[in-house]
Motif scaffolding. Structure first.
Motif, mmCIF file in Angstrom:
data_model
loop_
_atom_site.group_PDB
_atom_site.id
_atom_site.type_symbol
_atom_site.label_atom_id
_atom_site.label_comp_id
_atom_site.label_asym_id
_atom_site.label_seq_id
_atom_site.Cartn_x
_atom_site.Cartn_y
_atom_site.Cartn_z
ATOM 1 N N PRO A 116 -18.057 24.983 8.954
ATOM 2 C CA PRO A 116 -18.473 23.762 9.671
ATOM 3 C C PRO A 116 -18.961 22.636 8.772
ATOM 4 C CG PRO A 116 -20.124 25.493 9.896
ATOM 5 C CD PRO A 116 -18.935 26.126 9.250
ATOM 6 N N ARG A 117 -19.271 22.917 7.500
ATOM 7 C CA ARG A 117 -19.784 21.871 6.625
ATOM 8 C C ARG A 117 -18.682 21.163 5.839
ATOM 9 N NH1 ARG A 117 -23.447 23.004 2.664
ATOM 10 N NH2 ARG A 117 -24.413 20.961 2.960
ATOM 11 N N ILE A 118 -17.448 21.550 6.081
ATOM 12 C CA ILE A 118 -16.310 20.840 5.504
ATOM 13 C C ILE A 118 -15.895 19.720 6.457
ATOM 14 C CG2 ILE A 118 -13.876 21.024 4.866
ATOM 15 C CD1 ILE A 118 -14.433 23.795 3.809
ATOM 16 N N ARG A 119 -15.633 18.536 5.902
ATOM 17 C CA ARG A 119 -15.220 17.375 6.700
ATOM 18 C C ARG A 119 -13.797 16.989 6.304
ATOM 19 N NH1 ARG A 119 -17.672 12.804 5.838
ATOM 20 N NH2 ARG A 119 -18.772 13.340 3.929
ATOM 21 N N PRO A 120 -12.820 17.273 7.178
ATOM 22 C CA PRO A 120 -11.427 16.955 6.842
ATOM 23 C C PRO A 120 -11.184 15.448 6.776
ATOM 24 C CG PRO A 120 -11.555 18.585 8.603
ATOM 25 C CD PRO A 120 -12.934 18.014 8.439
ATOM 26 N N ASP A 121 -10.455 15.032 5.754
ATOM 27 C CA ASP A 121 -9.946 13.666 5.621
ATOM 28 C C ASP A 121 -8.455 13.835 5.367
ATOM 29 O OD1 ASP A 121 -9.355 11.047 5.105
ATOM 30 O OD2 ASP A 121 -10.468 10.910 3.228
ATOM 31 N N TRP A 122 -7.695 13.928 6.460
ATOM 32 C CA TRP A 122 -6.289 14.304 6.371
ATOM 33 C C TRP A 122 -5.405 13.082 6.548
ATOM 34 C CZ3 TRP A 122 -5.202 19.674 9.026
ATOM 35 C CH2 TRP A 122 -5.976 20.650 8.375
ATOM 36 N N HIS A 123 -4.408 12.964 5.675
ATOM 37 C CA HIS A 123 -3.488 11.832 5.677
ATOM 38 C C HIS A 123 -2.088 12.344 5.997
ATOM 39 C CE1 HIS A 123 -6.296 9.022 3.372
ATOM 40 N NE2 HIS A 123 -6.926 10.193 3.389
ATOM 41 N N PHE A 124 -1.540 11.905 7.139
ATOM 42 C CA PHE A 124 -0.192 12.309 7.534
ATOM 43 C C PHE A 124 0.772 11.234 7.034
ATOM 44 C CE2 PHE A 124 -3.107 14.451 10.315
ATOM 45 C CZ PHE A 124 -2.571 15.722 10.427
ATOM 46 N N GLU A 125 1.579 11.579 6.027
ATOM 47 C CA GLU A 125 2.399 10.589 5.334
ATOM 48 C C GLU A 125 3.640 11.254 4.767
ATOM 49 O OE1 GLU A 125 -0.349 9.054 2.454
ATOM 50 O OE2 GLU A 125 -1.073 11.057 1.966
ATOM 51 N N THR A 126 4.650 10.444 4.516
ATOM 52 C CA THR A 126 5.933 10.991 4.070
ATOM 53 C C THR A 126 6.129 10.918 2.566
ATOM 54 O OG1 THR A 126 6.965 8.828 4.463
ATOM 55 C CG2 THR A 126 7.068 10.433 6.252
ATOM 56 N N ARG A 127 5.235 10.243 1.841
ATOM 57 C CA ARG A 127 5.424 10.070 0.402
ATOM 58 C C ARG A 127 4.771 11.206 -0.384
ATOM 59 N NH1 ARG A 127 0.878 7.733 -2.256
ATOM 60 N NH2 ARG A 127 -0.893 7.653 -0.822
ATOM 61 N N PRO A 128 5.336 11.577 -1.530
ATOM 62 C CA PRO A 128 4.642 12.509 -2.431
ATOM 63 C C PRO A 128 3.486 11.779 -3.120
ATOM 64 C CG PRO A 128 7.025 12.467 -2.837
ATOM 65 C CD PRO A 128 6.701 11.285 -1.994
ATOM 66 N N VAL A 129 2.278 12.218 -2.904
ATOM 67 C CA VAL A 129 1.108 11.532 -3.450
ATOM 68 C C VAL A 129 0.815 12.015 -4.869
ATOM 69 C CG1 VAL A 129 0.120 11.231 -1.146
ATOM 70 C CG2 VAL A 129 -0.531 13.228 -2.514
ATOM 71 N N ASP A 130 0.007 11.250 -5.573
ATOM 72 C CA ASP A 130 -0.507 11.647 -6.885
ATOM 73 C C ASP A 130 -1.876 12.284 -6.646
ATOM 74 O OD1 ASP A 130 -1.724 11.793 -9.421
ATOM 75 O OD2 ASP A 130 -0.591 10.068 -10.150
ATOM 76 N N LEU A 131 -1.921 13.608 -6.652
ATOM 77 C CA LEU A 131 -3.142 14.300 -6.267
ATOM 78 C C LEU A 131 -4.340 13.881 -7.109
ATOM 79 C CD1 LEU A 131 -0.895 16.334 -5.069
ATOM 80 C CD2 LEU A 131 -2.717 18.022 -5.187
ATOM 81 N N ARG A 190 18.408 7.147 7.506
ATOM 82 C CA ARG A 190 18.568 6.235 6.388
ATOM 83 C C ARG A 190 17.426 6.473 5.401
ATOM 84 N NH1 ARG A 190 21.726 2.090 6.068
ATOM 85 N NH2 ARG A 190 21.944 1.831 8.319
ATOM 86 N N ALA A 191 17.754 6.768 4.157
ATOM 87 C CA ALA A 191 16.731 7.047 3.156
ATOM 88 C C ALA A 191 15.903 5.794 2.894
ATOM 89 C CB ALA A 191 17.384 7.529 1.863
ATOM 90 N N ARG A 192 14.584 5.986 2.800
ATOM 91 C CA ARG A 192 13.699 4.845 2.582
ATOM 92 C C ARG A 192 13.922 4.200 1.222
ATOM 93 N NH1 ARG A 192 10.715 8.332 5.765
ATOM 94 N NH2 ARG A 192 9.642 7.372 7.543
ATOM 95 N N ARG A 193 14.177 5.005 0.216
ATOM 96 C CA ARG A 193 14.274 4.479 -1.146
ATOM 97 C C ARG A 193 15.589 3.764 -1.402
ATOM 98 N NH1 ARG A 193 11.762 9.292 -4.991
ATOM 99 N NH2 ARG A 193 9.623 9.251 -4.159
ATOM 100 N N VAL A 219 21.473 5.562 13.760
ATOM 101 C CA VAL A 219 20.796 5.626 12.464
ATOM 102 C C VAL A 219 19.305 5.379 12.676
ATOM 103 C CG1 VAL A 219 20.677 4.704 10.119
ATOM 104 C CG2 VAL A 219 22.869 4.744 11.331
ATOM 105 N N LEU A 220 18.488 6.323 12.221
ATOM 106 C CA LEU A 220 17.034 6.227 12.346
ATOM 107 C C LEU A 220 16.418 6.508 10.978
ATOM 108 C CD1 LEU A 220 16.645 8.231 15.695
ATOM 109 C CD2 LEU A 220 16.633 5.744 15.437
ATOM 110 N N ASN A 221 15.117 6.246 10.847
ATOM 111 C CA ASN A 221 14.475 6.472 9.540
ATOM 112 C C ASN A 221 13.267 7.373 9.625
ATOM 113 O OD1 ASN A 221 12.654 4.787 10.797
ATOM 114 N ND2 ASN A 221 12.180 3.607 8.957
ATOM 115 N N GLU A 222 13.154 8.124 10.718
ATOM 116 C CA GLU A 222 11.977 8.970 10.914
ATOM 117 C C GLU A 222 12.403 10.284 11.565
ATOM 118 O OE1 GLU A 222 8.740 10.896 11.113
ATOM 119 O OE2 GLU A 222 8.696 8.916 10.141
#
Length: 315
Positions: A116-131, A190-193, A219-222
């Motif tokens: 219970p003392r952990i506070r999630p900060d969750w990011h739902f995203e499609t990019r590979p992040v730099d940890l 359709r690829a974003r890049r 054609v969709l992007n998601e």
């Protein structure tokens, strides 16, 4: 600790704004943290102007002295900041939207009941992040660069399968192999890049390979939109098994060519390699790994294992 981290990230980025983005803070908060550190040290660490942020001589010397020890300090503080050994603190995690909401988010109630003392900060995203640079404790997904200091633990294969709704397939001849998909309406991505429509090559368990030439009817992007379009009967979509597993198991979608799949690598759990891993990160890793094992998700998400537990065409 926040003052030190704000200083190091600002020195790396050459900008309070970029450091703030990596730390999920406001630029004003980062600037304030650095100013407090300067007051405590009694030296000026940065030359500031409207266009640039550069280290002073004292700032450069201080950066060299603390940068290599910052990760160890963070881990030691995180490990010590517990009550009777209970994991605590903000847990910053990056997750793919569909995989995260469908398979990881349902684990959260049990996880928080246990910790219970952990506070999630969750990011739902499609990019590979730099940890490391962006201050993430962990990330789930695929396609991350395994830079020095990053560990990847495989959760499940990332297999792409062809799906459509029963209503769309009614009265239509089913393809015998991936080449036969060309006669059906395609819901493509359709690829974003690159801006190009993504094409797949499928394989079977014997190792045979064949192109899957879907027409770009829609054609969709998601991926979520592609899944919903397939459920609406608009055509055939090539999607990752985790993104459509509930629909397959409920019969809202049918898997075409159950002996064929495209291999997009692996779904992995990524985290920074540290001598002293923060307790909040360690228990999260253990919780996710145990849940995938208990729910047999690696097997259920594998497109190479046939259709024993899903409704599908017989071909």
């Amino acid at each position: 600790m926040a003052n030190l981290e704000s200083f190091v990230r600002s020195a790396e980025a050459g900008s309070f704004s970029e450091a703030a983005r990596r730390l999920s803070l406001t630029p004003a908060a980062v600037s304030r943290n650095v100013a407090m550190l300067e007051r405590n040290l009694g030296v000026r660490l940065f030359h500031r102007s409207t266009r640039s942020l550069t280290l002073t001589e004292a700032g450069e010397a201080f950066r060299l002295g603390v940068a290599d020890h910052l990760t160890g300090l963070q881990a030691a503080i995180a490990a010590a900041a517990t009550d009777g050994g209970e994991p605590a603190g903000v847990l910053k995690v990056s997750l793919p939207p569909l995989l995260g909401t469908t398979h990881i988010l349902p684990l959260l109630p049990g996880f928080l009941a246990r910790y219970p003392r952990i506070r999630p900060d969750w990011h739902f995203e499609t990019r590979p992040v730099d940890l490391i640079a962006e201050g993430y404790d962990a990330a789930i997904g695929g396609g991350f660069d395994l830079t020095p200091g990053i560990i990847a633990r495989t959760l499940a294969p990332a297999h792409i399968v062809a799906v459509a709704s029963p209503a769309y397939l009614a009265g239509r001849p089913l393809p015998a192999d991936p080449g036969g998909l060309a006669s059906l309406d395609g819901i493509v991505m359709r690829a974003r890049r690159t801006g190009r429509v993504r094409q797949w090559t499928m394989r079977d368990v014997a190792g045979n390979e064949m192109a899957a030439p879907l027409r770009d009817t829609l054609v969709l992007n998601e991926p979520a939109a592609m899944r919903d379009a397939a459920v609406l009967g608009l055509g055939v979509a090539m999607l990752a098994v985790p993104d459509v597993l509930p629909e397959l198991e409920a019969g809202r979608l049918v898997r075409l060519l159950p002996r064929w799949y495209a291999d997009a690598g692996a779904i992995s759990l990524y985290y920074a390699s540290r001598a002293l891993l923060p307790a909040k990160t360690r228990v999260f890793i253990e919780w996710v790994m145990e849940a995938f094992a208990a729910q047999h998700l690696a097997e259920r998400l594998a497109g190479s294992l046939g259709e024993s537990s899903r409704k599908a065409s017989p071909r």
